[in-house]
Design an enzyme around this catalytic site. Structure first.
Site: not given
Ligand SMILES: NC(=O)c1ccc[n+]([C@@H]2O[C@H](COP(=O)([O-])OP(=O)(O)OC[C@H]3O[C@@H](n4cnc5c(N)ncnc54)[C@H](O)[C@@H]3O)[C@@H](O)[C@H]2O)c1
Length: 367
Positions: A121, A143, A185, A227, A237, A242, A246, A249, A253, A267
């Site tokens: 939990r 999130k 972003e 942020k 949100e 907040r 988006n 987005h 999406h 993304h």
């Molecule tokens: N929670 C939130 O508020 C929020 C906001 C924006 C995006 N997201 C989510 O984030 C995700 C995308 O995140 P992302 O773009 O970081 O992708 P990711 O986490 O998939 O990382 C991208 C790639 O980079 C590699 N990688 C990570 N760090 C590295 C480093 N230092 N050196 C070399 N390679 C490295 C990873 O192995 C992966 O292959 C999506 O699922 C999206 O929905 C969440």
């Protein structure tokens, strides 16, 4: 170390930003360990890039840091990966009052955060973001989610981390395409509420992507600072503020879903294209000057981000994309809830957009 606070009362926490912080990771995580060890959830890509450095940090750590390594990629934001992860947490005897750490990009942060939201939990977690996207955005705000067949991030929870530890030198191994995706972003913060920051992006974006550490630090501090303020004002949100994060987005999406959440469209790339579409759609609706939309498109394009549907390999019709947008969790009562703009730095929530209008717009964009 530069620190910023997310002012959320008892759920508040500190974001620490410093070059070299990763090499002392164990000391930072020791604050959150009760039994002299902590599980560090990561993925194979992060491990390939930072594993050796992690091992050196582990050698000098006062606590045992135990890595758990998942396959890299959006596919791991899944029930299967979540189930595997919580089983490992149970085996390791993680307690409700205990902590785990998320070492990686937004994928690892969202998955680990969700696992910690539901395990016993709710246990605690620390974000150690290693992609530009995660360092400027996803690691802050609580999130957490996985994806299901019906759409992205449709199963999740709000669950704030206990700390965010950002070391911009971990970005040195990040591939250029991932840096560009994260940069989208960054631009978003200028586009939603800070015209001066967008001017800064136009002047510094290319060198930031090329490796300029000062520019990276400035962008990280500006974006997580913005942020943190937005999240403190509207944690869940519910007040609209907040929701502005988006921007791009809902379009994005739909495109990601169409691309099967694959490397065909990252993304951040989907967000870049979505923001360009949101500006052009706003211009067509007479909300925003056409020159502003052109300026945004030109900047995103200049750093190598996609801005035109026609240039992607996505072969969907306007109707198919609009249908996906209708299922986005932000839509309500069949109407789309879109973030539109009156200009650069002036985003707002528009809940009056008819699906048919977006469909016609997308068909024009595709045609
Ligand atoms: N929670 C939130 O508020 C929020 C906001 C924006 C995006 N997201 C989510 O984030 C995700 C995308 O995140 P992302 O773009 O970081 O992708 P990711 O986490 O998939 O990382 C991208 C790639 O980079 C590699 N990688 C990570 N760090 C590295 C480093 N230092 N050196 C070399 N390679 C490295 C990873 O192995 C992966 O292959 C999506 O699922 C999206 O929905 C969440």
């Amino acid at each position: 170390v530069r620190t910023l606070d997310v002012a959320l009362g008892e759920r508040g926490y500190t974001i620490s930003i410093a070059a070299g912080l990763f090499d002392d990771l164990g000391h930072h995580l020791a604050l959150y360990s009760r039994d002299g060890s902590i599980i560090v959830v990561t993925d194979e890509g992060v491990w390939a890039a930072l594993g050796e450095r992690f091992q050196r940090a582990r050698a000098r750590s006062p606590i045992a840091m135990v890595p758990l390594i998942l396959p890299a990629g959006e596919g791991s934001k899944s029930w299967a990966a979540l189930s595997w992860l919580v089983d490992r947490l149970a085996e390791a005897g993680v307690e409700r009052g205990g902590h785990i750490a998320a070492l990686g990009g937004g994928m690892i942060g969202d998955l680990t955060g969700f696992a910690s939201a539901i395990f016993k939990r709710g246990c605690g977690y620390v974000q150690v973001p290693t992609t530009l996207l995660a360092q400027v955005d996803s690691s802050v705000g609580g999130k957490t989610a996985i994806n299901i067949d019906a759409g992205k991030n449709l199963v999740g929870a709000f669950h704030q981390p206990s700390a965010v530890l950002i070391d911009p030198t971990t970005l040195d191994s990040l591939p250029p395409r991932q840096l560009r995706a994260g940069y989208a972003e960054i631009v978003k913060y200028g586009l939603i509420q800070d015209r001066g920051f967008f001017d800064w992006c136009e002047a510094n974006g290319a060198s930031l992507i090329d490796g300029d550490m000062r520019a990276r630090l400035h962008a990280i501090e500006s974006c997580v600072g913005a942020k943190a303020d937005i999240v403190a004002a509207d944690e869940r949100e519910t007040r609209g503020r907040r929701a502005l994060l988006n921007l791009g987005h809902t379009f994005g999406h739909a495109l990601e879903a169409e691309a099967g959440y694959s490397d065909r469209l990252l993304h951040g790339e989907a967000v870049a294209l979505g923001m360009a579409l949101a500006f052009r759609f706003s211009a067509i609706r007479g909300l925003c000057p056409a020159e502003e939309a052109e300026r945004v498109t030109a900047h995103l394009r200049s750093v190598g981000l996609p801005t035109m549907l026609r240039e992607t390999e996505i072969a969907a019709s306007g109707a198919q994309l609009a249908e996906r947008m209708r299922h986005d969790k932000k839509s309500s009562g069949g109407r789309l809830r879109l973030i539109l703009v009156r200009g650069i730095g002036e985003a707002f929530v528009d809940s009056s957009v008819e699906v048919a209008e977006v469909e016609a717009f997308l068909d024009r964009e595709l045609g």
